[in-house]
Scaffold this motif. Structure first.
Motif, PDB file in Angstrom:
ATOM      1  N   ASN A  19       0.829  -1.208   0.000  1.00  0.00           N
ATOM      2  CA  ASN A  19       0.000   0.000   0.000  1.00  0.00           C
ATOM      3  C   ASN A  19       0.862   1.257   0.000  1.00  0.00           C
ATOM      4  N   SER A  20       1.945   1.227   0.779  1.00  0.00           N
ATOM      5  CA  SER A  20       2.840   2.378   0.859  1.00  0.00           C
ATOM      6  C   SER A  20       3.541   2.631  -0.478  1.00  0.00           C
ATOM      7  N   ILE A  21       4.025   1.563  -1.108  1.00  0.00           N
ATOM      8  CA  ILE A  21       4.719   1.694  -2.397  1.00  0.00           C
ATOM      9  C   ILE A  21       3.758   2.190  -3.472  1.00  0.00           C
ATOM     10  N   LYS A  22       2.557   1.626  -3.491  1.00  0.00           N
ATOM     11  CA  LYS A  22       1.579   2.021  -4.501  1.00  0.00           C
ATOM     12  C   LYS A  22       1.215   3.495  -4.353  1.00  0.00           C
ATOM     13  N   LEU A  23       1.004   3.938  -3.123  1.00  0.00           N
ATOM     14  CA  LEU A  23       0.675   5.340  -2.875  1.00  0.00           C
ATOM     15  C   LEU A  23       1.819   6.252  -3.320  1.00  0.00           C
ATOM     16  N   THR A  24       3.051   5.851  -3.030  1.00  0.00           N
ATOM     17  CA  THR A  24       4.218   6.641  -3.429  1.00  0.00           C
ATOM     18  C   THR A  24       4.278   6.786  -4.946  1.00  0.00           C
ATOM     19  N   MET A  25       4.005   5.701  -5.659  1.00  0.00           N
ATOM     20  CA  MET A  25       4.050   5.758  -7.122  1.00  0.00           C
ATOM     21  C   MET A  25       2.906   6.599  -7.688  1.00  0.00           C
ATOM     22  N   PHE A  60       2.495  -4.228  -9.513  1.00  0.00           N
ATOM     23  CA  PHE A  60       1.241  -3.508  -9.330  1.00  0.00           C
ATOM     24  C   PHE A  60       0.466  -3.295 -10.630  1.00  0.00           C
ATOM     25  N   TRP A  61       1.177  -3.057 -11.719  1.00  0.00           N
ATOM     26  CA  TRP A  61       0.514  -2.756 -13.002  1.00  0.00           C
ATOM     27  C   TRP A  61       1.192  -3.511 -14.134  1.00  0.00           C
ATOM     28  N   LYS A  62       0.385  -3.935 -15.110  1.00  0.00           N
ATOM     29  CA  LYS A  62       0.932  -4.663 -16.260  1.00  0.00           C
ATOM     30  C   LYS A  62       1.712  -3.739 -17.181  1.00  0.00           C
ATOM     31  N   ASN A  63       1.266  -2.494 -17.281  1.00  0.00           N
ATOM     32  CA  ASN A  63       1.896  -1.549 -18.198  1.00  0.00           C
ATOM     33  C   ASN A  63       1.581  -0.121 -17.746  1.00  0.00           C
TER      34      ASN A  63
END
Length: 202
Positions: A19-25, A60-63
């Motif tokens: 969750n922390s990494i996704k929010l940062t990105m 987190f994401w394919k592309n």
């Protein structure tokens, strides 16, 4: 037997860290989009700005297009409390025409809105790459209903599909700004905003 690198299992990232990494990105994306546009906002730029390894992005994401779809959704939700106060969101009071107009104009404000930094070509690419941008009348009408739930003085005959379409046209005008007469751009979006307000309010 030698284990090849691509045979090794990916590191399992704990939920809190994910969750922390996704929010940062997601936080890193908007400044890059403002500076480079969608085409030149690369995965490398995103991960460098977020301070993470490039390979982590693909947990987190394919592309990039899938990421951009999430970024748009994230910023749309983030904008709401900036322009509609907590009492309104909590149902303690409702907004009037002037506040709705401020929110509409914020949707295309270059400083705070992601839509102001996208083009129709960007949107077409997202439609090709992900189902999230395909027209969805049920979802769009639900968004209009949610908006009007916070509004005071709504017309009894408010046409929700028409309001949803007009809001979409309003955003498309901002995405197509370079194709419009710049001298009349401000008057154009103001006229569109007033037309939407006339459809909403008695």
């Amino acid at each position: 037997m030698v284990t090849k690198e691509y045979d090794m299992p990916k590191r399992v990232i704990p939920e809190e860290e994910r969750n922390s990494i996704k929010l940062t990105m997601l936080e890193a994306g908007f400044p890059l989009l403002k500076e480079y546009g969608m085409t030149h906002t690369t995965v490398s730029k995103l991960t460098e700005a977020a301070g993470i390894a490039k390979g982590t992005f693909y947990h987190f994401w394919k592309n990039k297009e899938e990421y951009m779809t999430d970024l748009i959704s994230y910023h749309r939700k983030k904008m709401i409390p900036l322009y509609i106060d907590g009492d309104v969101l909590a149902g303690k009071r409702k907004v009037g025409r002037d506040e709705v107009k401020r929110f509409l104009l914020a949707m295309i404000d270059e400083e705070v809105s992601i839509y102001a930094h996208m083009t129709l070509e960007d949107e077409a690419k997202l439609i090709r790459q992900t189902d999230a941008f395909l027209p969805d009348p049920v979802k769009e009408s639900a968004i209009a209903v949610n908006l009007l739930d916070h509004v005071e003085g709504v017309r009894e005959d408010a046409d929700l599909p028409l309001i949803a379409n007009m809001i979409k046209i309003f955003v498309i005008a901002a995405e197509s700004r370079e194709e419009l007469q710049e001298e009349a751009y401000g008057r154009t979006v103001d006229t569109l905003a007033e037309s939407i307000l006339d459809l909403i309010f008695e």
